[in-house]
Design a protein around this motif. Structure first.
Motif: not given
Length: 383
Positions: A39-47, A85-93
């Protein structure tokens, strides 16, 4: 055949986080490192979501919440998460952050190749990959493997193996519906159907949210079953007009299987393949932060990778819960509801983060159905 000090077979969260910590330490510039992933890790495939009482990755957090709902069919409670705090991070970020950092390091290489095989040969290791249809090989001193092998767990019966599996819809509604500063951490009011099933609702504004239908169970569902439940939940919220912006799907292993027994002096299993996922909840991000920091510090002092893992009390707590859910999967709502009905949210999250003292452990454990856990303990002793 090119040689490296370290090769990471798989470049998911655990590998990227470990390399990230290595770079931040400034003490691995003399080590050549290779990251391999198909996987090239260039898409937002998860949070990833996690609770935290520090500023950990605050600048990457897509959003965060100070409060969260816990619900079941008979009660609901708004949890004040302070000091968390409950935090959310986008995979692509996260991927972009790590790859931007490692692009400046001459000693680190990423190759978009599928790992076919790896093995230890005396004092070195060999990794074989598929490079555009042809086989390529690399040698290294040590391997950090994050490619999960379900056959290891499926071939035994001593340790239960459940899945945290889910499909999520990011939706945008026409009218304001959501409370932007309050997530729904677990909503067990959905029909359980003999399993542990709940909804997450993670709003990013009054009109936007991620709704995730999640199960802790042995068997997966058809795509249509997940999405039908999400649709019904949306209707239950009174939403009549919305658009689906994005979808995500995942399956996280939940098991206390001793993955560390498959480690060798020069091969260490990390991530889900190494038991880094919190077995009782499926939470991954915070555990991986801790494990990657510990591994980075370990490598500066030790060379024998069999010495890295240490078992603790939380592994045993998780094992008892999984034993119960393995035998009586429908009791998940009962157990989590007992924990959150009156318990101190901060202590519960601290407990789930494996940061409590034994006295604090008891504050959480004694709220759970005692008979269930006593029976599970007895069964485990004689298993």
């Amino acid at each position: 055949m090119k040689h490296y000090h370290y090769i990471f077979t798989g470049a998911g969260l655990s590998a990227l986080m470990t390399v990230y910590e290595m770079v931040l330490s400034g003490k691995f510039k003399d080590k050549s490192i290779l990251l391999l992933d198909e996987n090239s890790k260039k898409t937002n495939d998860r949070t990833w979501c996690f609770w935290d009482d520090t500023e950990l990755f605050d600048d990457l957090a897509f959003t965060k919440w100070n409060a969260a709902w816990f619900k079941n069919e008979s009660f609901e409670r708004r949890l004040n998460l302070h000091p968390y705090h409950y935090k959310m991070i986008n995979g692509l970020d996260f991927y972009n952050r790590v790859f931007e950092l490692i692009s400046k390091e001459d000693n680190i290489t990423f190759l978009n190749q599928k790992v076919l095989d790896f093995q230890e040969l005396g004092h070195h290791c060999v990794v074989k990959t598929d490079s555009e249809g042809s086989e390529e090989s690399f040698t290294c001193n040590q391997i950090f493997n994050s490619i999960f092998n379900p056959k290891l767990v499926d071939s035994q019966s001593k340790y239960p193996f459940l899945h945290q599996h889910f499909i999520g819809w990011f939706i945008k509604t026409k009218e304001p519906v959501f409370t932007a500063d309050c997530a729904t951490f677990m909503d067990f009011s959905v029909e359980q159907r003999g399993n542990t099933r709940f909804m997450y609702v993670l709003p990013t504004s009054e009109t936007e949210a991620l709704l995730e239908y999640t199960l802790f169970s042995k068997d997966l569902l058809s795509k249509e079953e997940y999405e039908s439940e999400i649709q019904m939940y949306i209707e239950k919220l009174g939403i009549t007009a919305f658009e689906i912006v994005e979808k995500e799907q995942g399956n996280i292993p939940m098991t206390c299987y001793p993955f560390w027994k498959n480690n060798s002096k020069n091969i260490l299993n990390i991530g889900a393949a190494g038991g880094w996922t919190k077995a009782s909840t499926g939470y991954t991000f915070k555990n991986t932060v801790k494990k990657s920091k510990a591994l980075t510090a370990f490598l500066l002092k030790e060379n024998d990778l069999t010495k890295f893992h240490k078992i603790d009390k939380f592994w045993f707590y998780d094992l008892l819960l999984l034993d119960i859910l393995d035998q009586k999967n429908h009791l998940g709502s009962t157990i989590f509801s007992a924990m959150f009905r009156k318990g101190n949210p901060a202590v519960i999250f601290q407990f789930l983060d494996e940061e409590t003292s034994f006295t604090e452990d008891l504050q959480v454990i004694w709220r759970c159905p005692k008979r269930l856990f006593i029976k599970a303990l007895i069964r485990r002793i004689f298993r």
